[in-house]
Design an enzyme around this catalytic site. Structure first.
Site, PDB file in Angstrom:
ATOM      1  N   SER A  85     -52.228 -20.832   2.300  1.00  0.00           N
ATOM      2  CA  SER A  85     -51.823 -19.697   1.693  1.00  0.00           C
ATOM      3  C   SER A  85     -51.455 -18.245   2.314  1.00  0.00           C
ATOM      4  CB  SER A  85     -52.994 -19.244   0.594  1.00  0.00           C
ATOM      5  OG  SER A  85     -53.248 -20.587  -0.303  1.00  0.00           O
ATOM      6  N   GLY A  86     -50.284 -17.763   1.599  1.00  0.00           N
ATOM      7  CA  GLY A  86     -50.079 -16.377   2.433  1.00  0.00           C
ATOM      8  C   GLY A  86     -48.851 -16.586   3.204  1.00  0.00           C
ATOM      9  N   ASP A 121     -47.383 -13.642  -6.961  1.00  0.00           N
ATOM     10  CA  ASP A 121     -48.529 -14.117  -5.979  1.00  0.00           C
ATOM     11  C   ASP A 121     -48.191 -13.417  -4.669  1.00  0.00           C
ATOM     12  OD1 ASP A 121     -51.174 -14.729  -4.813  1.00  0.00           O
ATOM     13  OD2 ASP A 121     -50.475 -16.773  -4.803  1.00  0.00           O
ATOM     14  N   HIS A 123     -53.616 -13.794  -3.907  1.00  0.00           N
ATOM     15  CA  HIS A 123     -54.943 -14.521  -4.150  1.00  0.00           C
ATOM     16  C   HIS A 123     -55.648 -14.320  -2.746  1.00  0.00           C
ATOM     17  CE1 HIS A 123     -52.894 -18.085  -2.775  1.00  0.00           C
ATOM     18  NE2 HIS A 123     -54.099 -18.529  -2.448  1.00  0.00           N
TER      19      HIS A 123
END
Length: 229
Positions: A179-180, A81, A29
């Protein structure tokens, strides 16, 4: 970190984990919602500050050769994801730039079942609706049983490719901007990549948890590209 170099941007937008000298893993994402192509961002390694205009002594940066999003990623519920970023050049490891270990499927399952405390790190918001951190932060949170995770996020679809981690009382969590990035567990003398920061219902709220991609479920897919380095 993933750094947006498009005109008017010049900022970090997600975290990632170095797997080998030429591959970084992050959340799918990050790429899709960031609407970036391989030419829109660079990878900055060994970096502590997220502020613009600061190049650190131990930092290395490189452009991107290729971005590979898992073909079964579902952007509607953040399932699967995970994405790979191939660096345009091989990075030399240093005391400040080292790859994280990718555990075997068996070891990852053992650790997830044991519900250990893991470590998350990033430059995300330091509280709900707060500001992004100007320096790399780290926090330790325990893995939560899957049933409890699903009850806490009953409005959402917590799939078998996800797990939760966090504190029942709140106060410790990943947040927007993280995120990530990695969820790692120390085991047998090494840091093992168990999860990737994916999503949450708010940040550090009571009875809510951060949700992470179960990396081991995609080990074969990862190794198709990164090999056995």
């Amino acid at each position: 970190m993933l750094w947006d170099i498009r005109p008017g941007r010049n900022r970090f937008f997600c975290g990632g984990s170095l797997l080998t000298a030429e591959w970084v893993v992050t959340a799918a994402h990050c790429i899709l919602e960031g609407e970036v192509t391989k030419d829109d961002f660079i990878i900055r390694l060994g970096k502590l500050s997220s502020e613009r205009g600061i190049f650190e002594e131990n930092e290395r940066s490189t452009t991107v050769q290729e971005v590979i999003i898992h073909p079964n990623h579902d952007p509607n519920n953040y399932d699967i994801d995970i994405a790979l970023v191939r660096l345009a050049e091989r990075i030399a490891f240093t005391d400040y730039i080292l790859p994280v270990c990718l555990p075997t499927v068996e070891d990852a399952r053992r650790l997830l079942t044991a519900l250990p405390v893991g470590s998350i790190s990033g430059w995300g918001r330091t509280m709900q609706d707060g500001t992004f951190s100007s320096s790399l932060k780290e926090v330790n949170v325990p893995i939560i049983r899957q049933g409890k995770c699903r009850r806490a996020h009953a409005r959402y679809d917590v799939t078998k490719n996800m797990f939760c981690a966090g504190s029942e009382t709140g106060g410790r969590d990943s947040c927007d901007g993280d995120s990530g990035g990695p969820f790692v567990v120390y085991d047998n003398g090494k840091w093992n990549l168990i999860g990737i920061v994916s999503w949450g219902d708010g940040c550090a709220l009571r009875d809510k948890y951060g949700v992470y991609t179960r990396v081991h479920r995609f080990r074969d897919w990862l190794q198709e590209y990164i090999g056995e380095e």
